[in-house]
Design an enzyme around this catalytic site. Structure first.
Site, PDB file in Angstrom:
ATOM      1  N   SER A 123       0.862  -1.187   0.000  1.00 11.68           N
ATOM      2  CA  SER A 123       0.000   0.000   0.000  1.00 11.68           C
ATOM      3  C   SER A 123       0.893   1.231   0.000  1.00 11.68           C
ATOM      4  O   SER A 123       2.076   1.152   0.354  1.00 11.68           O
ATOM      5  CB  SER A 123      -0.869   0.004   1.271  1.00 11.68           C
ATOM      6  OG  SER A 123      -1.511   1.252   1.467  1.00 11.68           O
TER       7      SER A 123
ATOM      8  N   TYR B 218      -2.531  -1.103  10.429  1.00 16.96           N
ATOM      9  CA  TYR B 218      -2.458  -1.234   8.969  1.00 16.96           C
ATOM     10  C   TYR B 218      -1.116  -0.741   8.444  1.00 16.96           C
ATOM     11  O   TYR B 218      -0.472  -1.403   7.619  1.00 16.96           O
ATOM     12  CB  TYR B 218      -3.597  -0.442   8.334  1.00 16.96           C
ATOM     13  CG  TYR B 218      -3.758  -0.649   6.847  1.00 16.96           C
ATOM     14  CD1 TYR B 218      -4.471  -1.733   6.359  1.00 16.96           C
ATOM     15  CD2 TYR B 218      -3.203   0.246   5.936  1.00 16.96           C
ATOM     16  CE1 TYR B 218      -4.632  -1.924   4.992  1.00 16.96           C
ATOM     17  CE2 TYR B 218      -3.353   0.068   4.573  1.00 16.96           C
ATOM     18  CZ  TYR B 218      -4.077  -1.020   4.100  1.00 16.96           C
ATOM     19  OH  TYR B 218      -4.218  -1.207   2.742  1.00 16.96           O
TER      20      TYR B 218
END
Length: 257
Positions: A139, A152
């Site tokens: 990401s 995350y």
């Protein structure tokens, strides 16, 4: 290029990014193994239809990516793994001191540890076959950070680190490992959030996308699952044989800021 004769396992792939990547790999000729934690008729039908559409074999294997034994069993049950795409992931947003322990543990297990376990199971198969590609879906948050996304961000930074280690351990073999780092991607889940966000801010669809959702994405356009799939196919190509241990950002300029 063609991936005919190769078998690709894509974790978390019955929707969204994972399914988009699976479609492009199948389009390139790879047999595909779809995965999620459910085990419905629709899951199996989806894999079969995907295979029929592109003239390849499409299978679905249930595996809970929060469980180490399931991660390894997925690869073993597939029987072959030339291409491994570690895509499974979940999200939860909260301040560090209020972050629920169960959510933290789940994010680390599914977003990070699962990639370790599937890679550990896949590498012996790749070595036996004499060729392999590991593509980790990280990401933009694997390269930068945002508040309230501690678990995350930790997991995605870890995925980038794992990609580098995997690349170094296979550097003198015909195996590569890289991480794709998407920004905001237009998936069915994101699409479903747009109407509620329009109502919350009393904005048009266009303004919600550009001013709220894509505030940090300079292009002001979503990446697409097809673009991510195309990037994965490229990383499996001969042109990418010396690309290993690095990240490819598909984020509309986010990490250039």
């Amino acid at each position: 290029m063609t991936l005919k004769g190769k078998t690709a396992i894509i974790t978390g792939s019955n929707s969204g990014i994972g399914l988009g990547v699976a479609r492009e790999l199948a389009r390139a000729g790879a047999d595909v193994v779809l995965n999620s934690f459910t085990d419905t008729e629709d899951d199996h039908a989806l894999a079969k239809a995907l295979g029929e559409e592109f003239g390849v074999t499409g299978r679905y294997i249930k595996a809970d990516m929060s469980k180490a034994e399931d991660c390894r069993a997925l690869v073993e049950q597939a029987g072959r793994c030339d291409i491994l795409v570690n895509n499974a992931g979940i999200q939860h947003v909260a301040p560090i001191d209020e972050f629920p322990l169960d959510k933290y543990n789940a994010i680390i297990a599914i977003n990070l540890s699962s990639a370790f376990h599937t890679t550990a199971a896949a590498l012996p198969m790749m070595r036996k076959a004499g060729w392999g590609r590991v593509v980790n879906i990280a990401s933009a948050h694997g390269l930068t950070a945002s508040p309230f996304k501690s678990a995350y961000v930790m997991a995605k930074h870890g995925v980038v680190g794992l990609s580098k280690v995997t690349a170094l351990e296979t550097a003198q073999e015909p195996i590569t490992c890289n991480a794709i780092c998407p920004g905001y991607v237009l998936t069915p889940l994101v699409e479903a959030q747009i109407p509620d966000t329009m109502a919350k801010y009393d904005m048009s669809r266009e303004d919600v996308i550009k001013k709220v959702m894509l505030e940090r994405q300079p292009s002001k356009e979503f990446a697409t699952v097809e673009q991510l799939g195309g990037t994965a196919v490229f990383l499996c190509s001969d042109a990418a044989a010396q690309i290993t241990g690095t990240t490819i950002s598909v984020d509309g300029g986010w990490t250039a800021l």
